[in-house]
Design a protein around this motif. Structure first.
Motif, PDB file in Angstrom:
ATOM      1  N   GLU A 114       0.863  -1.179   0.000  1.00  0.00           N
ATOM      2  CA  GLU A 114       0.000   0.000   0.000  1.00  0.00           C
ATOM      3  C   GLU A 114       0.902   1.232   0.000  1.00  0.00           C
ATOM      4  N   THR A 115       0.760   2.073  -1.011  1.00  0.00           N
ATOM      5  CA  THR A 115       1.545   3.299  -1.067  1.00  0.00           C
ATOM      6  C   THR A 115       0.970   4.286  -0.062  1.00  0.00           C
ATOM      7  N   ILE A 116       1.836   4.863   0.796  1.00  0.00           N
ATOM      8  CA  ILE A 116       1.331   5.787   1.822  1.00  0.00           C
ATOM      9  C   ILE A 116       2.003   7.154   1.747  1.00  0.00           C
ATOM     10  N   GLY A 117       2.884   7.364   0.806  1.00  0.00           N
ATOM     11  CA  GLY A 117       3.548   8.652   0.677  1.00  0.00           C
ATOM     12  C   GLY A 117       4.659   8.561  -0.340  1.00  0.00           C
ATOM     13  N   HIS A 118       5.417   9.623  -0.445  1.00  0.00           N
ATOM     14  CA  HIS A 118       6.512   9.658  -1.403  1.00  0.00           C
ATOM     15  C   HIS A 118       7.567   8.625  -1.021  1.00  0.00           C
ATOM     16  N   ASN A 119       7.759   7.610  -1.876  1.00  0.00           N
ATOM     17  CA  ASN A 119       8.749   6.547  -1.652  1.00  0.00           C
ATOM     18  C   ASN A 119       8.515   5.760  -0.367  1.00  0.00           C
ATOM     19  N   GLU A 120       7.271   5.655   0.063  1.00  0.00           N
ATOM     20  CA  GLU A 120       6.981   4.927   1.294  1.00  0.00           C
ATOM     21  C   GLU A 120       5.801   3.979   1.073  1.00  0.00           C
ATOM     22  N   LYS A 143       6.243  -0.773   7.746  1.00  0.00           N
ATOM     23  CA  LYS A 143       6.473   0.262   6.746  1.00  0.00           C
ATOM     24  C   LYS A 143       7.902   0.197   6.235  1.00  0.00           C
ATOM     25  N   LYS A 146       3.419   0.484   2.889  1.00  0.00           N
ATOM     26  CA  LYS A 146       3.089  -0.417   3.988  1.00  0.00           C
ATOM     27  C   LYS A 146       2.992  -1.804   3.397  1.00  0.00           C
ATOM     28  N   LYS A 172      10.435   2.783   3.853  1.00  0.00           N
ATOM     29  CA  LYS A 172      10.648   4.030   3.114  1.00  0.00           C
ATOM     30  C   LYS A 172      11.938   3.878   2.326  1.00  0.00           C
TER      31      LYS A 172
END
Length: 131
Positions: free
Chosen positions: A74-80, A93, A82, A95
């Motif tokens: 699951e994408t949760i942000g820039h280059n991060e 997580k 789950k 990153k």
């Protein structure tokens, strides 16, 4: 993954958003081995040894099956991302801090504790690299 604290895992990420984690460790001679510890490890070894006596090579298949963990990304942000464990239900997580054709550096957070990880490309998930 470059071995760290006796761990040399391989992560295979697919285009469909799934990831597979193959668990390995490196011994003192820099040979890799699958990671099976504790009561589960003892049970797996018992079942694998029983199977091996009945049919050559079947024990390795059992060990490999247990040492593979499957996740959904699951994408949760820039280059991060789950990783949701499909069987175990756990979540952690990752990153990504730098990416190239041969290397991937990341920070993993499990229960809020960060850990720096360094991955390097390998030919397939069955050939981890120990130093």
């Amino acid at each position: 993954m470059e071995p760290q604290d006796d761990v040399a895992n391989i992560m295979q990420i697919s285009r469909d958003g799934s990831a597979t984690l193959y668990r390995y460790s490196c011994d003192k001679f820099n040979n890799y081995k699958t990671k099976n510890k504790g009561n589960l490890g003892q049970l797996v070894e018992y079942i694998a040894n029983q199977a091996e006596q009945k049919q050559k090579g079947s024990g390795d298949l059992i060990r490999e099956f247990v040492n593979v963990e499957r996740y959904k990304l699951e994408t949760i942000g820039h280059n991060e991302i789950k990783l949701h464990a499909i069987i175990l239900g756990g979540v952690f997580k990752i990153k990504f801090t730098s990416i190239s054709n041969n290397h991937l550096n990341a920070t993993q957070s499990i229960l809020g504790l960060p850990k720096a990880l360094k991955y390097r490309a390998v030919k397939n998930p069955y050939t981890p690299k120990c130093p």
